[in-house]
Structures are given as C-alpha cells and as structure tokens.
Design a protein around this motif. Structure first.
Motif, mmCIF file in Angstrom:
data_model
loop_
_atom_site.group_PDB
_atom_site.id
_atom_site.type_symbol
_atom_site.label_atom_id
_atom_site.label_comp_id
_atom_site.label_asym_id
_atom_site.label_seq_id
_atom_site.Cartn_x
_atom_site.Cartn_y
_atom_site.Cartn_z
ATOM 1 N N ARG A 63 0.864 -1.186 0.000
ATOM 2 C CA ARG A 63 0.000 0.000 0.000
ATOM 3 C C ARG A 63 0.902 1.238 0.000
ATOM 4 N NH1 ARG A 63 -5.221 -0.566 0.648
ATOM 5 N NH2 ARG A 63 -5.424 1.602 1.356
ATOM 6 N N VAL A 64 1.342 1.604 -1.201
ATOM 7 C CA VAL A 64 2.316 2.676 -1.345
ATOM 8 C C VAL A 64 1.615 3.983 -1.682
ATOM 9 C CG1 VAL A 64 4.395 3.431 -2.560
ATOM 10 C CG2 VAL A 64 3.990 0.983 -2.170
ATOM 11 N N VAL A 65 2.036 5.038 -1.011
ATOM 12 C CA VAL A 65 1.554 6.386 -1.301
ATOM 13 C C VAL A 65 2.727 7.203 -1.841
ATOM 14 C CG1 VAL A 65 0.618 8.526 -0.357
ATOM 15 C CG2 VAL A 65 -0.266 6.313 0.429
ATOM 16 N N VAL A 66 2.509 7.837 -2.986
ATOM 17 C CA VAL A 66 3.534 8.674 -3.611
ATOM 18 C C VAL A 66 3.085 10.121 -3.496
ATOM 19 C CG1 VAL A 66 4.867 9.138 -5.682
ATOM 20 C CG2 VAL A 66 4.048 6.809 -5.231
ATOM 21 N N MET A 67 3.836 10.906 -2.725
ATOM 22 C CA MET A 67 3.494 12.311 -2.549
ATOM 23 C C MET A 67 3.910 13.127 -3.769
ATOM 24 S SD MET A 67 4.198 12.945 1.501
ATOM 25 C CE MET A 67 3.108 14.383 1.529
ATOM 26 N N ASN A 68 3.390 14.341 -3.850
ATOM 27 C CA ASN A 68 3.566 15.170 -5.035
ATOM 28 C C ASN A 68 5.017 15.609 -5.218
ATOM 29 O OD1 ASN A 68 3.529 17.121 -7.020
ATOM 30 N ND2 ASN A 68 1.788 18.223 -6.235
#
Length: 344
Positions: A62-67
């Motif tokens: 569950r990867v989140v890539v920030m801006n």
C-alpha cells in the motif's frame, strides 16, 4: 502547479524501462506481468535514509507517492513493474519521453484525496489511506509544521517512509544521474526486485556511455536550460537552471550550462539584461505542465536573436527524462543529438 510553496524547492526534487527493449516500447509493463510477488525469504530488509533506519518485514503493498512537483518516484515504481502497489499517487506530468509513461501515471489511483494548499496529502488523509510505505521527493513532505504526517507518526502506524536521494535537506543542487540509480537500487531492495533495478541501471549506463564516447572530443556548447512559463523569483528569468542533475546530463551529452555560475542553488533568478548578454549556443526548454513548450522555445529565440542558438535554431524540449528518475539516458541522447548532430 502549487503556488504557495516555493516552486524552486518543489522542482529541485524533480522516467517503460524494465529492460533495454522495454525502453523503446509504446506502453508501460502491465501490472499483472511485471509485478510478481516478492520472495518473502528476502526479508527483513533494512535501508538507511536521511539518518533513519527503515526496516521492511515484507514488500510494501500500500504505497503512497506524494507530489513534490516530481515524477521521479512514481516513474521509478512503474519502471520496476510495481504500479499495482500504489494506492495513492499525487505525481503527474502529462507528458514523457517514454512512450506510454504519461498515460500509465494518469491511470494510477489517487485515493480521492482533498489536497492541501501545497497540492499534497494532509495528515489525516494520509493516515486514512493506511499506507505501509510513503515516498516523498524531499523531507518537506514529512514536515509536521505544514500539516503533513511526520515519519515518526507513520512509524507509529507501522508504515515505512522514504525521502529520495539529495532530498534530505531539500538542497538538490548536488544531484547527479547517480542519484537516479540510487533511487532505483533502493526501491529494488525494498521490493525485492533488485535484479530489475540492476538491469535498468546497466542499460542506462551503457546508453549514456555510448553517447558520451561519441561527443567526448567535441567542443562543449553553452546551453541555457529553462522551465517554460515558470516564475520562481522576482526577475524576468527566474526559472533558469544553475546546478543539479541537469548539469550532469549536459556534461555527458557534450555540453555545458551557460549559467552554472549564476547561482549557488539549483535555479538562478536573472534579469533580461543578464540573459541577453550571455552567449547561448543552444536552448533546452523543460516542460512542466506547459501547454506548448515548443512555442515558448521559439519565442525565446526570437527575443534574443543575437544568441548563436537563435541564429542556428538550436533548441530542444524535454519533459521528465531530465529529472531524477529512471530515464536520464533519454535526455542525454536527445541533448547530444541537438548539440552534435554530426556525431550520430
């Protein structure tokens, strides 16, 4: 494009490359064929990142890539065939030197997040995504004073975090192509796909070396690298590149930055008079959400007819390949062909 956070800091952070053949294909690898489950026997995995030790008991899912005004992190994951691990991606560009890359990024889930004033994921929304890994271009993305989730808060909910190379102190003026390889290797280790990372790196190194060999004995033209229609400071030309990965790419392509000495940071804030007084042999326009970067390049050449670049109509437009990420060899190739067409 976020306006309330200094754009120079954002951009300084700133791409189907699973094999050499894939780099020339028209689409990204499909999630199904490229993202085989990591062998859990390869864990735990530990990496050192910005003075912290991050230990992974298994491959993140569950990867989140920030801006971060970047596409380095999301492009690296896609190049490694890990798109199906992303539950929220906030990086977008709209164009790419890699066929199919922009559409692949556009197709990723965003998590339906209401972004904050910096066009990124606020604390409560981040925690609601239940990530097990959060990627940020610089340490800014984990600054609690700006309403972001800190790395300690993520650790409290069993989530790892990662800041990309040269992003720890938010000063990317020392960034080189080697940092793109570090990002690939780190993600290869975290997801137990190190073999894929090494294939990408080997292919990129080979292609850059081949280009550099062709231009090594050539005179190095002076190149102006500028972001199209971007304002970062108070002068007419405040988005001119001074230092960073851009210069490494120019050097390996047989060129040199005409404004490298104009600032100690990644970007120079220059007057029109300073730009006019500098001999510019070639122009590289970087498109960051610019509707028509080619028109911007032609406008500059018309505005400064005294430049050798204008007299010879020597310019090119680049998007994501000139940033941190897995596609720097494409930028080297394109710039070298512009500067030294007779070598190819």
């Amino acid at each position: 494009m976020p306006k309330k956070r200094p754009i120079a800091t954002l951009l300084a952070g700133a791409l189907c490359l699973a094999t050499a053949a894939c780099a020339e294909s028209s689409t990204e690898p499909s999630n199904g064929e490229a993202s085989a489950p990591a062998a859990e026997s390869g864990y735990p995995v530990t990496i050192e990142n910005c003075g912290r030790t991050e230990t992974f008991a298994k491959a993140p899912s569950r990867v989140v890539v920030m801006n971060g005004a970047s596409v380095a992190e999301v492009s690296t994951l896609l190049a490694l065939g890990l798109g199906d691990r992303i539950v929220s991606n906030q990086q977008t560009y709209g164009m790419s030197e890699v066929p199919g890359r922009a559409q692949a990024i556009k197709s990723l889930p965003t998590g339906d997040i209401e972004l904050n004033d910096a066009y990124d994921i606020p604390r409560e929304a981040m925690l609601g995504l239940r990530p097990d890994l959060v990627l940020s271009t610089t340490s800014y993305g984990f600054d609690g004073k700006n309403g972001f989730t800190t790395r300690d808060q993520l650790r409290d909910v069993k989530a790892n975090s990662y800041v990309s190379p040269q992003g720890c102190d938010q000063d990317t003026s020392r960034m080189t192509v080697a940092d793109s390889y570090t990002l690939l290797r780190d993600m290869g280790k975290v997801f137990n796909v190190g073999d894929r990372a090494e294939k990408l790196i080997a292919d990129s190194e080979k292609r850059i070396a081949e280009v550099s060999a062709k231009v090594q004995d050539k005179k190095n033209p002076k190149v102006m690298v500028v972001f199209a229609n971007m304002a970062m400071g108070g002068n007419d030309f405040s988005s001119v590149v001074a230092k960073g990965i851009y210069n490494d790419i120019l050097t390996q392509a047989g060129g040199a930055n005409a404004f490298e000495s104009a600032a100690k940071t990644s970007f120079a804030d220059l007057s029109k008079e300073k730009v006019a007084a500098t001999d510019v042999d070639a122009l590289v326009v970087i498109s960051y959400n610019a509707p028509d970067p080619t028109a911007y390049a032609k406008k500059l050449l018309k505005e400064f007819p005294q430049w050798p670049a204008a007299k010879n109509n020597t310019y090119t437009v680049l998007s994501d390949s000139i940033y941190l990420g897995p596609s720097n060899h494409l930028a080297v190739e394109k710039v070298a062909r512009m500067l030294h067409p007779d070598a190819f």
